[in-house]
Design an enzyme around this catalytic site. Structure first.
Site: not given
Ligand code: RFL
Ligand code: PHB
Length: 393
Positions: A299, A72, A387
């Site tokens: 982010k 995009h 972004y």
């Molecule tokens: P994670 O993904 O939480 O992974 C951490 C891992 O550690 C494990 N763990 C353990 N393992 C062993 N022993 C223990 N005691 C442990 N405790 C925990 C867990 O099981 C897990 O597998 O952290 P990490 O690697 O820092 O990654 C961060 C990302 O996952 C997070 O920031 C993003 O998902 C946030 N996020 C988005 N980020 C983007 O850059 N672009 C996006 O579009 C975006 N959209 C989102 C999002 C997060 C969302 N939610 C659900 C909060 C949209 C949503 C809806």
């Molecule tokens: C997505 O889950 O596709 C998503 C989440 C957060 C954003 C953009 C896309 O800001």
């Protein structure tokens, strides 16, 4: 067991780090609490900054993303029933973001890591961090629920274990400061088997509140609506969700949102959080373990990858040339980028949500911010640059 870098977590931070270290000739083991199926099946982020996409290719991880990802070079902002295109490509010398879901990134990271002979221990219990303020840190864990305690000896420990993991807690409370902002709204997210309604992501702030239209594939769409973070998902029938999405995403010109079967739905709270510093002795924390952003700026995953890129370079300097300087500055280097990510995510969140706790004055200011992006190239450029991903310092 012995390795050079013991990593807690096999999320984006932990797995990208294992690949970056492998490329630098440094051995690492990931200990992951969840099963492989769980890690690969959890629907979260969707947007990769331009340099993360490039890094995937550099690491030999880009093939499926190039085929199945969506590229995009703009986003749509919407308010007052009007949609405004932000031409990210034109504003950033041709840069673009990739919409490729986090769990697909994780599948690619896991398959290649195992193919490279790397070790990821899934389903561990009782992960405990020892001796990070000595020369011999270690991690103890159980391989499965009833298994014996095992010990992973290492030179360095990395807490890439998300917001609820033990990594951050291993920095003594007297040595860390935590900054937090909890927003009075959450996101209700759905995955729906529906055709594409619009060619780019739409971030809308209408009277009814925020909505985001995103995508996963030509016949699978991801959408979010602002809701009460304490609400029960049982209160949201499919009909109510579609009603909210129509009300917030539709414009005055007859454009219609395409509906489909809702395959998954859930509510997440929104918060901003930073822990300083991100290191203590031989422990380094990365990603959500150290900082959380509300998802409005897309982010979270990108900041996690930025942390481990900094960390892998610092560890490489230490192992190759016994140069400790970059490792000592890890936290300081990361936090400069982290706070800019926090700022941008806060800006997008406050500008795009309806907050009943705010005054009408503040609400007017948010619409002025949106109109500034429409009318000022400098304002649009700032949004676009943040972004797609800020340049590295
Ligand atoms: P994670 O993904 O939480 O992974 C951490 C891992 O550690 C494990 N763990 C353990 N393992 C062993 N022993 C223990 N005691 C442990 N405790 C925990 C867990 O099981 C897990 O597998 O952290 P990490 O690697 O820092 O990654 C961060 C990302 O996952 C997070 O920031 C993003 O998902 C946030 N996020 C988005 N980020 C983007 O850059 N672009 C996006 O579009 C975006 N959209 C989102 C999002 C997060 C969302 N939610 C659900 C909060 C949209 C949503 C809806
Ligand atoms: C997505 O889950 O596709 C998503 C989440 C957060 C954003 C953009 C896309 O800001």
């Amino acid at each position: 067991m012995r390795t050079q870098v013991g990593i807690i977590g096999a999320g984006p931070a932990g797995l990208f780090l294992a690949h970056l270290l492998h490329r630098a000739g440094i051995a690492a083991v990931n200990l992951e609490a969840r099963s492989r199926a769980d890690v690969e099946g959890t629907v979260r982020a969707g947007v990769l900054e331009h340099w993360v996409t490039a890094l995937m290719h550099e690491l030999g991880l880009g093939e499926r993303m190039a085929r199945e990802g969506h590229f995009h070079d703009g986003i749509s902002l919407q308010w007052d029933r009007r949609r405004h295109h932000v031409d990210i490509g034109a504003l950033t010398d041709g840069k673009r973001v990739t919409v490729y879901p986090q769990h697909e990134v994780l599948k690619d990271l896991i398959v290649k890591r195992l193919g490279d002979g790397g070790e990821i221990v899934f389903g561990v219990g009782g992960t405990t961090i020892h001796g990070v303020d000595t020369g011999q840190p270690s991690l103890s864990f159980r391989r499965d629920r009833d298994g014996n305690q095992e010990v992973l000896h290492c030179d360095y420990v990395v807490g890439a274990d998300g917001f609820h993991g033990p990594g951050r807690q291993a920095i003594p409370p007297s040595l860390r400061t935590e900054y937090q902002k909890v927003y009075p709204f959450g996101w209700l997210g759905i995955l729906t088997k529906a055709p594409l309604s619009w060619h780019e992501l739409i971030y809308a702030n209408q009277d009814e509140g925020f909505a985001l239209l995103s995508t996963r594939s030509p016949d699978m769409q991801r959408m979010y609506v602002q809701c009460d973070p304490a609400d029960d998902i049982a209160n949201w029938s499919d009909a109510r969700i579609w009603h909210a999405l129509h009300a917030r995403l539709e414009t005055g010109d007859g454009w219609r949102l395409q509906e489909g079967e809702i395959l998954q739905k859930g509510i997440i709270p929104l918060r901003s959080f930073v822990c300083e510093p991100m290191q203590h002795g031989r422990l380094f924390i990365a990603g959500d373990a150290a900082h959380i952003v509300p998802p409005t700026g897309a982010k979270g995953l990108n900041l996690a990858v930025a942390d481990v890129l900094v960390l892998s370079r610092a560890l490489e300097a230490k192992y190759r040339r016994n140069d400790q300087a970059a490792l000592d500055r890890y936290s300081e280097t990361c936090l400069r980028r982290v706070w800019k990510g926090e700022r941008f995510s806060w800006y997008m969140t406050t500008m795009l949500h309806r907050n009943e706790a705010e005054t009408d004055f503040e609400r007017r200011i948010h619409f002025a911010d949106l109109d500034l992006v429409r009318t000022s190239r400098a304002a649009a450029m700032s949004l676009a640059e943040n972004y797609v991903g800020l340049p590295f310092d």
